[in-house]
Design a protein around this motif. Structure first.
Motif, PDB file in Angstrom:
ATOM      1  N   HIS A  80       0.836  -1.202   0.000  1.00 49.82           N
ATOM      2  CA  HIS A  80       0.000   0.000   0.000  1.00 49.82           C
ATOM      3  C   HIS A  80       0.872   1.254   0.000  1.00 49.82           C
ATOM      4  CE1 HIS A  80      -3.722  -2.231   1.839  1.00 49.82           C
ATOM      5  NE2 HIS A  80      -3.464  -2.565   0.588  1.00 49.82           N
ATOM      6  N   ARG A  81       0.522   2.194  -0.874  1.00 55.74           N
ATOM      7  CA  ARG A  81       1.296   3.414  -1.036  1.00 55.74           C
ATOM      8  C   ARG A  81       0.396   4.638  -0.856  1.00 55.74           C
ATOM      9  NH1 ARG A  81       5.373   1.340   0.297  1.00 55.74           N
ATOM     10  NH2 ARG A  81       6.452   3.298  -0.162  1.00 55.74           N
ATOM     11  N   PRO A  82       0.983   5.781  -0.524  1.00 56.90           N
ATOM     12  CA  PRO A  82       0.180   7.003  -0.417  1.00 56.90           C
ATOM     13  C   PRO A  82      -0.189   7.560  -1.780  1.00 56.90           C
ATOM     14  CG  PRO A  82       2.474   7.480   0.027  1.00 56.90           C
ATOM     15  CD  PRO A  82       2.381   5.986  -0.121  1.00 56.90           C
ATOM     16  N   SER A  83      -1.325   8.195  -1.853  1.00 53.93           N
ATOM     17  CA  SER A  83      -1.727   8.900  -3.058  1.00 53.93           C
ATOM     18  C   SER A  83      -0.736  10.018  -3.359  1.00 53.93           C
ATOM     19  CB  SER A  83      -3.132   9.489  -2.864  1.00 53.93           C
ATOM     20  OG  SER A  83      -3.389  10.522  -3.770  1.00 53.93           O
ATOM     21  N   ALA A  84      -0.618  10.379  -4.627  1.00 58.42           N
ATOM     22  CA  ALA A  84       0.245  11.501  -5.000  1.00 58.42           C
ATOM     23  C   ALA A  84      -0.207  12.779  -4.320  1.00 58.42           C
ATOM     24  CB  ALA A  84       0.250  11.680  -6.517  1.00 58.42           C
ATOM     25  N   GLU A  85      -1.503  12.903  -4.052  1.00 61.24           N
ATOM     26  CA  GLU A  85      -2.040  14.116  -3.445  1.00 61.24           C
ATOM     27  C   GLU A  85      -1.767  14.201  -1.945  1.00 61.24           C
ATOM     28  OE1 GLU A  85      -6.114  14.868  -4.538  1.00 61.24           O
ATOM     29  OE2 GLU A  85      -5.718  14.310  -6.607  1.00 61.24           O
ATOM     30  N   THR A  86      -1.120  13.196  -1.388  1.00 64.36           N
ATOM     31  CA  THR A  86      -0.765  13.252   0.028  1.00 64.36           C
ATOM     32  C   THR A  86       0.072  14.482   0.331  1.00 64.36           C
ATOM     33  OG1 THR A  86      -0.876  10.842   0.195  1.00 64.36           O
ATOM     34  CG2 THR A  86       0.374  11.989   1.906  1.00 64.36           C
ATOM     35  N   ILE A  87       0.845  14.945  -0.633  1.00 64.20           N
ATOM     36  CA  ILE A  87       1.693  16.115  -0.409  1.00 64.20           C
ATOM     37  C   ILE A  87       0.864  17.368  -0.110  1.00 64.20           C
ATOM     38  CG2 ILE A  87       1.860  16.741  -2.863  1.00 64.20           C
ATOM     39  CD1 ILE A  87       4.760  17.571  -2.311  1.00 64.20           C
ATOM     40  N   VAL A  88      -0.365  17.427  -0.641  1.00 62.06           N
ATOM     41  CA  VAL A  88      -1.227  18.564  -0.302  1.00 62.06           C
ATOM     42  C   VAL A  88      -1.541  18.529   1.195  1.00 62.06           C
ATOM     43  CG1 VAL A  88      -3.361  19.783  -0.818  1.00 62.06           C
ATOM     44  CG2 VAL A  88      -2.237  18.467  -2.629  1.00 62.06           C
ATOM     45  N   HIS A  89      -1.823  17.340   1.699  1.00 61.96           N
ATOM     46  CA  HIS A  89      -2.113  17.188   3.123  1.00 61.96           C
ATOM     47  C   HIS A  89      -0.900  17.561   3.970  1.00 61.96           C
ATOM     48  CE1 HIS A  89      -5.933  14.690   2.772  1.00 61.96           C
ATOM     49  NE2 HIS A  89      -5.494  14.747   1.528  1.00 61.96           N
ATOM     50  N   THR A  90       0.269  17.045   3.612  1.00 63.00           N
ATOM     51  CA  THR A  90       1.443  17.301   4.446  1.00 63.00           C
ATOM     52  C   THR A  90       1.770  18.797   4.499  1.00 63.00           C
ATOM     53  OG1 THR A  90       3.010  16.881   2.623  1.00 63.00           O
ATOM     54  CG2 THR A  90       2.425  15.013   4.027  1.00 63.00           C
ATOM     55  N   LYS A  91       1.635  19.476   3.365  1.00 60.47           N
ATOM     56  CA  LYS A  91       1.948  20.911   3.358  1.00 60.47           C
ATOM     57  C   LYS A  91       0.946  21.703   4.178  1.00 60.47           C
ATOM     58  CE  LYS A  91       5.002  21.291  -0.559  1.00 60.47           C
ATOM     59  NZ  LYS A  91       5.566  22.237  -1.542  1.00 60.47           N
ATOM     60  N   LEU A  92      -0.331  21.304   4.126  1.00 63.07           N
ATOM     61  CA  LEU A  92      -1.334  21.994   4.928  1.00 63.07           C
ATOM     62  C   LEU A  92      -1.100  21.747   6.417  1.00 63.07           C
ATOM     63  CD1 LEU A  92      -4.552  21.383   2.792  1.00 63.07           C
ATOM     64  CD2 LEU A  92      -3.457  23.593   3.234  1.00 63.07           C
ATOM     65  N   TYR A  93      -0.775  20.508   6.789  1.00 66.41           N
ATOM     66  CA  TYR A  93      -0.496  20.224   8.201  1.00 66.41           C
ATOM     67  C   TYR A  93       0.721  21.001   8.698  1.00 66.41           C
ATOM     68  CZ  TYR A  93      -3.842  16.347   8.507  1.00 66.41           C
ATOM     69  OH  TYR A  93      -4.987  15.589   8.533  1.00 66.41           O
ATOM     70  N   GLN A  94       1.721  21.127   7.855  1.00 61.66           N
ATOM     71  CA  GLN A  94       2.930  21.842   8.263  1.00 61.66           C
ATOM     72  C   GLN A  94       2.678  23.342   8.428  1.00 61.66           C
ATOM     73  OE1 GLN A  94       5.363  20.267   5.017  1.00 61.66           O
ATOM     74  NE2 GLN A  94       6.729  19.319   6.495  1.00 61.66           N
ATOM     75  N   ALA A  95       1.737  23.887   7.645  1.00 60.95           N
ATOM     76  CA  ALA A  95       1.511  25.330   7.653  1.00 60.95           C
ATOM     77  C   ALA A  95       0.381  25.769   8.589  1.00 60.95           C
ATOM     78  CB  ALA A  95       1.190  25.811   6.243  1.00 60.95           C
ATOM     79  N   LEU A  96      -0.592  24.866   8.824  1.00 57.79           N
ATOM     80  CA  LEU A  96      -1.776  25.236   9.590  1.00 57.79           C
ATOM     81  C   LEU A  96      -1.859  24.420  10.870  1.00 57.79           C
ATOM     82  CD1 LEU A  96      -4.362  25.168   6.654  1.00 57.79           C
ATOM     83  CD2 LEU A  96      -3.076  27.147   7.484  1.00 57.79           C
ATOM     84  N   SER A  97      -2.520  24.955  11.848  1.00 55.62           N
ATOM     85  CA  SER A  97      -2.781  24.195  13.072  1.00 55.62           C
ATOM     86  C   SER A  97      -4.112  23.466  12.900  1.00 55.62           C
ATOM     87  CB  SER A  97      -2.835  25.128  14.281  1.00 55.62           C
ATOM     88  OG  SER A  97      -1.570  25.676  14.536  1.00 55.62           O
ATOM     89  N   CYS A  98      -4.091  22.367  12.168  1.00 56.04           N
ATOM     90  CA  CYS A  98      -5.305  21.583  11.961  1.00 56.04           C
ATOM     91  C   CYS A  98      -5.028  20.126  12.286  1.00 56.04           C
ATOM     92  CB  CYS A  98      -5.838  21.737  10.540  1.00 56.04           C
ATOM     93  SG  CYS A  98      -4.739  21.156   9.229  1.00 56.04           S
ATOM     94  N   GLY A  99      -6.079  19.400  12.597  1.00 49.54           N
ATOM     95  CA  GLY A  99      -5.918  18.012  12.980  1.00 49.54           C
ATOM     96  C   GLY A  99      -6.514  17.019  12.001  1.00 49.54           C
ATOM     97  N   CYS A 100      -7.256  17.514  10.987  1.00 43.56           N
ATOM     98  CA  CYS A 100      -7.914  16.619  10.025  1.00 43.56           C
ATOM     99  C   CYS A 100      -8.112  17.357   8.715  1.00 43.56           C
ATOM    100  CB  CYS A 100      -9.272  16.167  10.584  1.00 43.56           C
ATOM    101  SG  CYS A 100     -10.235  15.107   9.479  1.00 43.56           S
ATOM    102  N   ILE A 101      -7.887  16.654   7.603  1.00 41.25           N
ATOM    103  CA  ILE A 101      -8.103  17.208   6.261  1.00 41.25           C
ATOM    104  C   ILE A 101      -8.947  16.232   5.460  1.00 41.25           C
ATOM    105  CG2 ILE A 101      -7.012  17.949   4.107  1.00 41.25           C
ATOM    106  CD1 ILE A 101      -4.511  18.650   5.805  1.00 41.25           C
TER     107      ILE A 101
END
Length: 210
Positions: A80-101
């Protein structure tokens, strides 16, 4: 928003429950979309639906754990591999104080992103459901930003991040879907439901007014 982490062991069940609710609304068709929760902020670790998983029938083994570099930290099935769009999630988590996307593809968010693309955002004003987005002021008005659906996914991630606006926990991607986030899974789902209702409302009102 104040980030709330989901315990590592609980993440698969949390994401499966979210997938069940969103799929019941028809928001996760044909293996589309991806859902994630933050399980550790420093260094970043998130639990996310794997690439190709049918979110209408999501099971715990369909959830994998990745770091900020998209490296798999834990997975029941090593294939099992991550979707290519996982990078959108990682960048949002790194920039925002959020717990779920939550990222979903729906007819109404796709239509809204196309109809209002030239304006750069969907403008929504004076509607009661803006309170669900934490806008309680009588003259509340928000602009939900829209970005182009770039095929270069890292560039798309940068575009989504650059479009983030204070007080608007979501960004539309043209003819693709929406990324919505919250400090908890419940908050992210509430915001997503509010966005989807409001997109349907503004599009229907536009049609009725000609």
């Amino acid at each position: 928003m104040a980030e709330t982490l989901t315990p590592w062991r609980d993440a698969p069940q949390v994401l499966c429950a979210l997938a069940d609710e969103l799929a019941a609304k028809g928001w996760l068709p044909a293996t589309s979309g991806n859902l994630s929760v933050c399980v550790r902020q420093h260094p970043l670790a998130l639990a996310i639906t794997r690439s190709g998983a049918d979110k209408q029938h999501l099971t715990p083994p369909d959830v994998i754990y990745v770091d900020s570099e998209l490296r798999v930290l834990d997975a029941v099935d090593p294939s099992h591999r991550p979707s290519a769009e996982t990078i959108v999630h990682t960048k949002l988590y790194q920039a925002l104080s959020c717990g779920c996307i939550l990222h979903v593809h729906t007819v109404y968010n796709n239509l809204a992103s196309e109809v209002y693309f030239a304006e750069g955002a969907v403008s929504i004003a004076g509607h009661e459901l803006l309170k669900a987005l934490d806008h309680w002021e009588p003259d509340a008005c928000i602009q939900v930003p829209i970005v182009e659906n770039l095929h270069d996914i890292p560039a798309l991630a940068d575009a989504v991040l650059a479009a983030v606006r204070p007080g608007v926990p979501g960004v539309l991607v043209r003819n693709h879907g929406i990324y919505a986030w919250g400090d908890t899974p419940a908050a992210a789902k509430r915001y997503l439901e509010a966005f989807e209702f409001l997109f349907q409302y503004v599009l229907t009102l536009r049609l009725l007014r000609g």
